[in-house]
Design an enzyme around this catalytic site. Sequence first.
Site, mmCIF file in Angstrom:
data_model
loop_
_atom_site.group_PDB
_atom_site.id
_atom_site.type_symbol
_atom_site.label_atom_id
_atom_site.label_comp_id
_atom_site.label_asym_id
_atom_site.label_seq_id
_atom_site.Cartn_x
_atom_site.Cartn_y
_atom_site.Cartn_z
ATOM 1 C CE LYS A 182 -4.111 -1.827 2.248
ATOM 2 N NZ LYS A 182 -5.087 -1.681 3.334
ATOM 3 C CG ASP A 218 -7.928 0.771 3.595
ATOM 4 O OD1 ASP A 218 -8.799 -0.015 3.176
ATOM 5 O OD2 ASP A 218 -6.705 0.577 3.437
#
Length: 386
Positions: A182, A218
């Site tokens: 990520k 997220d």
Amino acid sequence: MGTSVKRGSPPAGEGEAERRADERRLAELRAEIDRLDGEILRLFNERLERARAVGAVKRRLGLPVRDMRREAEIFRRLAELNRGRLLADRHLVRVFAALMAAAREVQSDGAHPADGFGTPALFAVFGNPVVHSLSPVMHNAAFAATGYPGMYAAIRAKDIRPAMAGVRALGFRGASITIPHKEAVLACLDFIDPRARRIGAVNTVVNDAGELKGFNTDWEGIVRALGERVALAGRRVAVLGAGGAARAAVFGARHAGARVTVYNRTRDKGEALAVALGADFRPLEEFDPADCEILVQATPVGMSPRTAETPLPAERLRPGLVVMDIVYTPLKTRLLAEAEAAGCQTVDGLSMFLYQGARQFELWTGLEAPLDIMRLAVETELTARG
Ligand code: ATR
């Protein structure tokens, strides 16, 4: 077709009679199945006739063909009707998603472009390990339910650079990025959403006509999942951990107007995160439940297979505390079980996972995400995995 059963060398006497009886039974069962298939086909077409009539009425009323709420209601009702039956929910979703896609096409007089059989739009989650990811199940259910011609796979990537080069070269429409890429993926993109840049992590890539754009969904997943249970503005939120997930949680909570304290095992990492995102820092062992109303567990501690682990001893919990765990395998982590026993309000990681995925789906397709179907698909898969 019922008579095409092959005979071996005939055993003598009683055995032969039994065998014949079984062959007759097989032929009968097959004949029943053929009759039922014909009946199902007749019912499917009868249903589509109604759908065509609905389409005509909708056009007269000026209503859109697509009615997500109605579709979600249908799925909910069917899942309820199907409870305890032989048909697994994941197959139920597939069968009826296909039926609804056909109904939409009929309703719109065959004008619907997305029949799922043309060149599909490709998507994948890139991670390492990635084999247990629930993202394919969730997104493929969403594609099926909306009629969007997408295909979503899980691809193990040791190195994210060649993976992103592949996304470009093969014309993938989008990608999910997961552990451990990520952060590294930022260097492979043409554009990074300012919020993702601030978080320092990208979990969503959109291929916009050859330009790779990075987003972080997220944080939105965490805020939406928590926000369903508790207002965040002005609250004191404790975030455990200082990795990518914790950064998203801290950013999200700050964005929603909460005051945040980061608790981390390693001081340097925790302090750096706190300074970067406007939070306070305390060492993990100093966590005191009197100092917060909401606790977000954002480390991998307690994740399957190490389900016996927990980042906080049970005596650090208190009644009334809202405890969210971003781990969703298992759904009830040891922390959440102990929090429940201590009288806390608990939020498991499934909603966050769904909401981050729903936002990804919207970024890729521009369509509203069919959340109920995505939830049903993921819950069914989790149950099937035990
Ligand atoms: P992710 O990007 O998925 O959040 P990560 O970057 O590896 O994962 O970060 C994991 C976080 O969980 C870290 O903050 C880590 O603490 P350290 O900074 O001290 O390494 C925390 N973590 C992992 N295992 C832990 C454990 N057993 N106890 C406490 N914290 C732990």
